[in-house]
Design an enzyme around this catalytic site. Structure first.
Site, PDB file in Angstrom:
ATOM      1  N   PRO A  14      44.127  40.113  32.780  1.00 53.62           N
ATOM      2  CA  PRO A  14      44.887  40.253  31.544  1.00 53.62           C
ATOM      3  C   PRO A  14      45.137  41.701  31.127  1.00 53.62           C
ATOM      4  O   PRO A  14      44.295  42.574  31.325  1.00 53.62           O
ATOM      5  CB  PRO A  14      44.007  39.546  30.499  1.00 53.62           C
ATOM      6  N   ASN A  15      46.330  41.893  30.576  1.00 56.09           N
ATOM      7  CA  ASN A  15      46.787  43.169  30.001  1.00 56.09           C
ATOM      8  C   ASN A  15      47.147  44.226  31.039  1.00 56.09           C
ATOM      9  O   ASN A  15      47.669  45.286  30.685  1.00 56.09           O
ATOM     10  CB  ASN A  15      45.765  43.743  28.995  1.00 56.09           C
ATOM     11  N   ARG A  22      49.901  51.257  28.190  1.00 55.67           N
ATOM     12  CA  ARG A  22      48.724  50.794  27.456  1.00 55.67           C
ATOM     13  C   ARG A  22      47.602  51.840  27.511  1.00 55.67           C
ATOM     14  O   ARG A  22      47.191  52.227  28.614  1.00 55.67           O
ATOM     15  CB  ARG A  22      48.245  49.520  28.170  1.00 55.67           C
ATOM     16  N   TYR A  27      43.743  54.532  30.869  1.00 57.57           N
ATOM     17  CA  TYR A  27      44.202  53.848  32.093  1.00 57.57           C
ATOM     18  C   TYR A  27      45.272  54.609  32.853  1.00 57.57           C
ATOM     19  O   TYR A  27      45.646  54.192  33.952  1.00 57.57           O
ATOM     20  CB  TYR A  27      44.700  52.441  31.730  1.00 57.57           C
ATOM     21  N   ASN A  78      40.979  43.099  40.062  1.00 56.95           N
ATOM     22  CA  ASN A  78      40.651  43.770  38.811  1.00 56.95           C
ATOM     23  C   ASN A  78      40.715  42.680  37.743  1.00 56.95           C
ATOM     24  O   ASN A  78      41.806  42.314  37.299  1.00 56.95           O
ATOM     25  CB  ASN A  78      41.633  44.895  38.481  1.00 56.95           C
ATOM     26  N   ALA A  81      39.483  42.350  31.224  1.00 52.48           N
ATOM     27  CA  ALA A  81      38.413  41.989  30.289  1.00 52.48           C
ATOM     28  C   ALA A  81      37.640  40.745  30.728  1.00 52.48           C
ATOM     29  O   ALA A  81      36.493  40.541  30.290  1.00 52.48           O
ATOM     30  CB  ALA A  81      39.005  41.775  28.895  1.00 52.48           C
ATOM     31  N   HIS A  84      33.936  40.863  31.911  1.00 51.69           N
ATOM     32  CA  HIS A  84      32.772  40.871  31.023  1.00 51.69           C
ATOM     33  C   HIS A  84      32.513  39.525  30.364  1.00 51.69           C
ATOM     34  O   HIS A  84      31.567  39.395  29.583  1.00 51.69           O
ATOM     35  CB  HIS A  84      32.976  41.944  29.941  1.00 51.69           C
ATOM     36  N   ASP A  91      32.368  31.848  39.175  1.00 50.09           N
ATOM     37  CA  ASP A  91      32.057  30.612  39.897  1.00 50.09           C
ATOM     38  C   ASP A  91      33.138  30.268  40.915  1.00 50.09           C
ATOM     39  O   ASP A  91      32.833  29.712  41.988  1.00 50.09           O
ATOM     40  CB  ASP A  91      31.899  29.443  38.912  1.00 50.09           C
ATOM     41  N   GLU A 102      35.626  44.192  43.753  1.00 53.91           N
ATOM     42  CA  GLU A 102      36.006  44.315  42.335  1.00 53.91           C
ATOM     43  C   GLU A 102      36.400  45.758  42.062  1.00 53.91           C
ATOM     44  O   GLU A 102      35.683  46.681  42.456  1.00 53.91           O
ATOM     45  CB  GLU A 102      34.787  43.928  41.485  1.00 53.91           C
ATOM     46  N   HIS A 104      38.115  48.665  39.116  1.00 53.09           N
ATOM     47  CA  HIS A 104      38.502  49.021  37.750  1.00 53.09           C
ATOM     48  C   HIS A 104      39.093  50.423  37.747  1.00 53.09           C
ATOM     49  O   HIS A 104      38.573  51.319  38.419  1.00 53.09           O
ATOM     50  CB  HIS A 104      37.288  49.002  36.812  1.00 53.09           C
ATOM     51  N   LEU A 105      40.142  50.587  36.965  1.00 56.95           N
ATOM     52  CA  LEU A 105      40.735  51.914  36.807  1.00 56.95           C
ATOM     53  C   LEU A 105      39.749  52.859  36.119  1.00 56.95           C
ATOM     54  O   LEU A 105      39.545  53.988  36.551  1.00 56.95           O
ATOM     55  CB  LEU A 105      42.019  51.799  35.974  1.00 56.95           C
ATOM     56  N   SER A 106      39.180  52.383  35.019  1.00 54.86           N
ATOM     57  CA  SER A 106      38.239  53.203  34.252  1.00 54.86           C
ATOM     58  C   SER A 106      36.819  52.968  34.774  1.00 54.86           C
ATOM     59  O   SER A 106      36.554  51.967  35.459  1.00 54.86           O
ATOM     60  CB  SER A 106      38.321  52.840  32.767  1.00 54.86           C
ATOM     61  N   ARG A 111      31.650  53.451  29.473  1.00 55.76           N
ATOM     62  CA  ARG A 111      32.404  53.051  28.279  1.00 55.76           C
ATOM     63  C   ARG A 111      31.494  52.234  27.342  1.00 55.76           C
ATOM     64  O   ARG A 111      30.287  52.360  27.392  1.00 55.76           O
ATOM     65  CB  ARG A 111      33.663  52.288  28.724  1.00 55.76           C
ATOM     66  N   ARG A 115      31.161  46.597  28.068  1.00 51.66           N
ATOM     67  CA  ARG A 115      31.848  46.654  29.363  1.00 51.66           C
ATOM     68  C   ARG A 115      30.889  46.894  30.523  1.00 51.66           C
ATOM     69  O   ARG A 115      31.285  46.907  31.685  1.00 51.66           O
ATOM     70  CB  ARG A 115      32.908  47.766  29.364  1.00 51.66           C
TER      71      ARG A 115
HETATM   72  C1  DQA Z   1      39.510  47.432  33.279  1.00 51.34           C
HETATM   73  C2  DQA Z   1      38.249  47.640  32.428  1.00 51.34           C
HETATM   74  C3  DQA Z   1      38.036  46.476  31.488  1.00 51.34           C
HETATM   75  O1  DQA Z   1      36.883  46.687  30.690  1.00 51.34           O
HETATM   76  C4  DQA Z   1      39.226  46.305  30.571  1.00 51.34           C
HETATM   77  O2  DQA Z   1      39.056  45.174  29.752  1.00 51.34           O
HETATM   78  C5  DQA Z   1      40.504  46.250  31.305  1.00 51.34           C
HETATM   79  C6  DQA Z   1      40.730  47.161  32.418  1.00 51.34           C
HETATM   80  C7  DQA Z   1      39.821  48.674  34.142  1.00 51.34           C
HETATM   81  O3  DQA Z   1      40.581  48.522  35.106  1.00 51.34           O
HETATM   82  O4  DQA Z   1      39.333  49.766  33.861  1.00 51.34           O
HETATM   83  O5  DQA Z   1      41.426  45.506  30.944  1.00 51.34           O
HETATM   84  O6  DQA Z   1      39.289  46.337  34.148  1.00 51.34           O
END
Ligand code: DQA
Length: 151
Positions: A14-15, A22, A27, A78, A81, A84, A91, A102, A104-106, A111, A115
């Protein structure tokens, strides 16, 4: 390296469709399209084919993981959210037993405390976090390397 193509599923949660606009201080300015284009270029070098899906819906991501059973040998994800919160995505990965990286950009570990927990990490081969769009490329390289070694 084997000549056979590695079929890999790339999931963006998501997002992540908002990337580039964003929270750019966290990011970065790269759009999701740009990240996907770079992944496609890298996939050619790694002799891999990618199916790429972004969804803001947990069930769509879970359905794609289930479908990977018949189509793919590895998963780059990725989870956004859902990292978490989603026992259901965890599952699904455990259920289909697909080798997973897995990303993550950040750097989620530097953080907010909420997270720091990943429900996905215990069912993944590993996690790459904090390198911006390069996290995806490093993750794809790591996954392809793992899959080639297990062939
Ligand atoms: C994220 C880190 C997550 O905590 C956050 O909710 C995201 C992006 C990242 O790529 O850094 O949506 O997965």
């Amino acid at each position: 390296m084997s000549a056979s193509l590695l079929s890999i599923l790339v999931l963006h949660g998501p997002n992540l469709n908002l990337l580039g606009t964003r929270e750019v201080s966290t990011y970065g300015i790269a759009s999701l399209d740009r990240i996907n284009q770079s992944l496609q270029v890298l996939a050619k070098e790694l002799e891999a084919t990618l199916e790429i899906v972004q969804s803001n819906h947990e069930g769509v991501l879970i359905d794609a993981i289930h479908a990977s059973r018949d189509k793919q040998v590895g998963l780059l994800i990725n989870p956004g959210a859902y990292t978490h919160t989603s026992i259901a995505i965890r599952d699904a990965i455990a259920g289909v037993e697909i080798p997973t990286v897995e990303v993550h950009l950040s750097n989620i570990h530097r953080r907010e405390p909420f997270r720091h927990r990943s429900y996905i990490a215990p069912v993944a081969i590993g996690q790459i976090s904090g390198f911006g769009p390069a996290s995806y490329e490093l993750g794809l390289r790591a996954l392809a390397n793992y899959l080639r070694q297990s062939q």
